[in-house]
Write a protein that holds these residues in place. Structure first.
Motif, PDB file in Angstrom:
ATOM      1  N   THR A 196     -23.636  11.159 -14.170  1.00 29.53           N
ATOM      2  CA  THR A 196     -24.150  10.997 -15.617  1.00 29.53           C
ATOM      3  C   THR A 196     -23.575   9.286 -16.514  1.00 29.53           C
ATOM      4  OG1 THR A 196     -23.673  13.226 -16.480  1.00 29.53           O
ATOM      5  CG2 THR A 196     -22.966  11.381 -18.121  1.00 29.53           C
ATOM      6  N   ALA A 197     -22.441   8.807 -16.580  1.00 33.24           N
ATOM      7  CA  ALA A 197     -22.242   7.362 -16.933  1.00 33.24           C
ATOM      8  C   ALA A 197     -22.703   6.386 -15.054  1.00 33.24           C
ATOM      9  CB  ALA A 197     -20.474   7.117 -15.751  1.00 33.24           C
ATOM     10  N   THR A 198     -22.876   6.499 -14.408  1.00 31.13           N
ATOM     11  CA  THR A 198     -23.911   5.794 -13.060  1.00 31.13           C
ATOM     12  C   THR A 198     -25.134   5.278 -13.917  1.00 31.13           C
ATOM     13  OG1 THR A 198     -24.081   6.989 -11.920  1.00 31.13           O
ATOM     14  CG2 THR A 198     -22.031   5.637 -11.725  1.00 31.13           C
ATOM     15  N   SER A 199     -25.470   6.695 -13.671  1.00 30.23           N
ATOM     16  CA  SER A 199     -27.399   6.947 -14.699  1.00 30.23           C
ATOM     17  C   SER A 199     -27.624   6.490 -16.542  1.00 30.23           C
ATOM     18  CB  SER A 199     -27.526   8.195 -14.906  1.00 30.23           C
ATOM     19  OG  SER A 199     -28.038   8.977 -13.648  1.00 30.23           O
ATOM     20  N   LEU A 200     -26.507   6.820 -16.970  1.00 30.39           N
ATOM     21  CA  LEU A 200     -26.703   6.092 -18.340  1.00 30.39           C
ATOM     22  C   LEU A 200     -26.358   4.715 -18.196  1.00 30.39           C
ATOM     23  CD1 LEU A 200     -24.523   8.582 -21.064  1.00 30.39           C
ATOM     24  CD2 LEU A 200     -27.171   8.186 -21.090  1.00 30.39           C
ATOM     25  N   ARG A 257     -23.314   4.289   2.636  1.00 25.54           N
ATOM     26  CA  ARG A 257     -23.222   5.347   0.865  1.00 25.54           C
ATOM     27  C   ARG A 257     -24.349   5.974   0.909  1.00 25.54           C
ATOM     28  NH1 ARG A 257     -20.421   5.808  -4.071  1.00 25.54           N
ATOM     29  NH2 ARG A 257     -18.774   4.287  -3.617  1.00 25.54           N
ATOM     30  N   ARG A 258     -24.448   7.473   0.636  1.00 32.76           N
ATOM     31  CA  ARG A 258     -25.951   7.871   0.938  1.00 32.76           C
ATOM     32  C   ARG A 258     -25.560   9.167  -0.742  1.00 32.76           C
ATOM     33  NH1 ARG A 258     -28.771   5.443   3.393  1.00 32.76           N
ATOM     34  NH2 ARG A 258     -28.012   5.491   6.510  1.00 32.76           N
ATOM     35  N   GLN A 259     -26.486   9.564  -1.310  1.00 32.85           N
ATOM     36  CA  GLN A 259     -26.409  10.738  -2.116  1.00 32.85           C
ATOM     37  C   GLN A 259     -27.461  11.307  -2.697  1.00 32.85           C
ATOM     38  OE1 GLN A 259     -25.625   9.221  -6.356  1.00 32.85           O
ATOM     39  NE2 GLN A 259     -27.529   9.506  -6.590  1.00 32.85           N
ATOM     40  N   SER A 260     -27.689  12.461  -2.724  1.00 26.78           N
ATOM     41  CA  SER A 260     -28.709  13.579  -3.328  1.00 26.78           C
ATOM     42  C   SER A 260     -28.655  14.702  -4.163  1.00 26.78           C
ATOM     43  CB  SER A 260     -29.188  14.173  -0.903  1.00 26.78           C
ATOM     44  OG  SER A 260     -30.089  14.771  -1.637  1.00 26.78           O
ATOM     45  N   GLU A 314     -32.175   8.439 -12.868  1.00 27.20           N
ATOM     46  CA  GLU A 314     -32.843   9.545 -11.228  1.00 27.20           C
ATOM     47  C   GLU A 314     -34.212  10.519 -11.904  1.00 27.20           C
ATOM     48  OE1 GLU A 314     -29.725   9.991  -8.289  1.00 27.20           O
ATOM     49  OE2 GLU A 314     -29.432   9.505  -9.763  1.00 27.20           O
ATOM     50  N   PRO A 315     -35.091  10.847 -11.602  1.00 28.12           N
ATOM     51  CA  PRO A 315     -36.066  12.071 -12.171  1.00 28.12           C
ATOM     52  C   PRO A 315     -35.462  13.447 -12.117  1.00 28.12           C
ATOM     53  CG  PRO A 315     -37.113  10.211 -10.988  1.00 28.12           C
ATOM     54  CD  PRO A 315     -35.854   9.941 -10.319  1.00 28.12           C
ATOM     55  N   ASP A 316     -35.132  13.128 -10.842  1.00 30.76           N
ATOM     56  CA  ASP A 316     -33.960  15.246 -10.405  1.00 30.76           C
ATOM     57  C   ASP A 316     -33.133  15.179 -11.825  1.00 30.76           C
ATOM     58  OD1 ASP A 316     -35.958  15.766  -9.272  1.00 30.76           O
ATOM     59  OD2 ASP A 316     -34.492  15.360  -7.271  1.00 30.76           O
ATOM     60  N   ARG A 317     -31.722  14.078 -12.075  1.00 24.98           N
ATOM     61  CA  ARG A 317     -31.297  14.032 -13.445  1.00 24.98           C
ATOM     62  C   ARG A 317     -31.319  14.483 -14.611  1.00 24.98           C
ATOM     63  NH1 ARG A 317     -25.901  13.461 -11.695  1.00 24.98           N
ATOM     64  NH2 ARG A 317     -26.664  12.200 -10.348  1.00 24.98           N
ATOM     65  N   ALA A 318     -32.716  13.552 -14.739  1.00 31.62           N
ATOM     66  CA  ALA A 318     -33.329  14.453 -15.950  1.00 31.62           C
ATOM     67  C   ALA A 318     -33.370  15.597 -17.054  1.00 31.62           C
ATOM     68  CB  ALA A 318     -35.093  14.276 -15.963  1.00 31.62           C
ATOM     69  N   ARG A 356     -38.543  12.657 -19.862  1.00 33.32           N
ATOM     70  CA  ARG A 356     -36.784  11.929 -19.708  1.00 33.32           C
ATOM     71  C   ARG A 356     -37.285  11.205 -18.111  1.00 33.32           C
ATOM     72  NH1 ARG A 356     -35.295  16.057 -21.719  1.00 33.32           N
ATOM     73  NH2 ARG A 356     -34.383  17.269 -20.688  1.00 33.32           N
ATOM     74  N   ARG A 357     -37.599  11.933 -16.871  1.00 36.94           N
ATOM     75  CA  ARG A 357     -38.139  11.417 -15.681  1.00 36.94           C
ATOM     76  C   ARG A 357     -38.777  10.408 -15.691  1.00 36.94           C
ATOM     77  NH1 ARG A 357     -37.782  16.340 -12.203  1.00 36.94           N
ATOM     78  NH2 ARG A 357     -39.036  15.335 -10.851  1.00 36.94           N
ATOM     79  N   THR A 358     -39.771   9.981 -16.219  1.00 31.20           N
ATOM     80  CA  THR A 358     -39.463   8.500 -16.421  1.00 31.20           C
ATOM     81  C   THR A 358     -38.744   7.517 -17.456  1.00 31.20           C
ATOM     82  OG1 THR A 358     -40.904   8.740 -18.969  1.00 31.20           O
ATOM     83  CG2 THR A 358     -42.070   9.732 -16.548  1.00 31.20           C
TER      84      THR A 358
END
Length: 316
Positions: free
Chosen positions: A217-221, A33-36, A268-272, A261-263
């Protein structure tokens, strides 16, 4: 009993992802499984076109995804593109760039996207009046249905699907222009989301019994709520975010600049740049459904794509 190695590539407005899995009689065994984060849809809200830079970033990621799937012996590779590609006026430029790296994506409808997501979410999950919520970058899919409908406890029944033009990037670009966003911008965004939900009501009388949220969004939260560093999909899958915690995270993130927010641990920083828009959507759907919490699932459209017997076609 036969096993087939299948691959699924999902090209979203914010993220491109790959799943290679062995599928045996409806059972999925993940291989890779990969993601970018590519931000394919960056700037789309203002131009209605995919930028050359966004297309190039997506092609640079998806080409190697397909090569890896082939090298692992996948007998079926299904690639789909969703909201940003679906709505862009320059789809041809996107498909040509993907074609140049050996990938022919199917640009699927929102209804098809919702069906595949529900099929993936309900893998190994049983329930009645289940509301699946897929907050993407350009659109949000809401799917109401039930799983385990057959006498042997298998199968799904999709009762209603809605694809709404509310996504984390779309909301961010249309409303949340200040850094951090102002209270007025947040109110206007929340009001627009609520209007879209009311105009696209998916249930008539009885509210959903359970809500399951998928995607970044959901997995990051969930990862923020758990304080995960590094990310751990096994802890995120099945995690329950309560409404109070979601509001707390939304309030906390909304007063931070994008650089701050990136910190944030778990994000993930790129999702900030898009997480506030996504959290607003998720919170609004939860409130509109009359529920106090949502489950988070790692089984999403990628699982639906490898499980779907037709590969591309399915009822809409």
């Amino acid at each position: 009993m036969t096993t087939e190695r299948r691959a699924a590539i999902d090209i979203g407005t914010v993220t491109a992802r790959l799943l290679v899995a062995d599928v045996t009689d409806g059972s999925v065994d993940e291989v890779v499984r990969r993601q970018s984060i590519t931000h394919l849809g960056e700037g789309w809200a203002g131009t209605r076109e995919l930028s050359e830079a966004g297309i190039a970033r997506a092609a640079a990621v998806v080409g190697p995804f397909a090569e890896e799937a082939r090298s692992l012996g996948a007998s079926r590779i299904v690639t789909v593109a969703t909201s940003a590609a679906r709505d862009a006026r320059n789809q041809d430029a996107f498909t040509a760039a993907l074609g140049a790296v050996g990938v022919q994506p199917a640009i699927i409808s929102g209804l098809r996207e919702g069906y595949l997501t529900f099929l993936g979410v309900t893998y190994s999950f049983c329930g009645d009046r289940v509301l699946v919520v897929d907050v993407g970058g350009g659109s949000t899919e809401l799917v109401l249905g039930r799983s385990c409908v057959g006498p042997d406890g298998t199968g799904v029944e999709v009762q209603a699907v809605r694809s709404l033009d509310i996504g984390s990037r779309r909301i961010s670009e249309l409303f949340l222009r200040s850094d951090p966003p102002t209270a007025r911008e947040l109110d206007e965004a929340a009001g627009w989301i609520s209007d879209e939900l009311r105009a696209n009501r998916i249930w008539v009388k009885e509210h959903p019994h359970e809500m399951v949220a998928v995607a970044g969004t959901a997995t990051s939260l969930a990862a923020i709520d758990l304080g995960l560093d590094p990310y751990d999909p096994e802890r995120v899958h099945g995690y329950r975010i309560c409404g109070a915690a979601l509001l707390d995270m939304l309030e906390r993130l909304s007063v931070l600049t994008e650089a701050e927010r990136r910190t944030v641990v778990g994000l993930e920083p790129d999702r900030a740049g898009v997480i506030i828009g996504g959290a607003l959507i998720l919170q609004s759907v939860m409130a509109y459904a009359g529920l106090s919490s949502t489950l988070v699932s790692e089984h999403d459209i990628l699982y639906g794509m490898v499980l779907d017997p037709d590969g591309v076609e399915a009822p809409e």
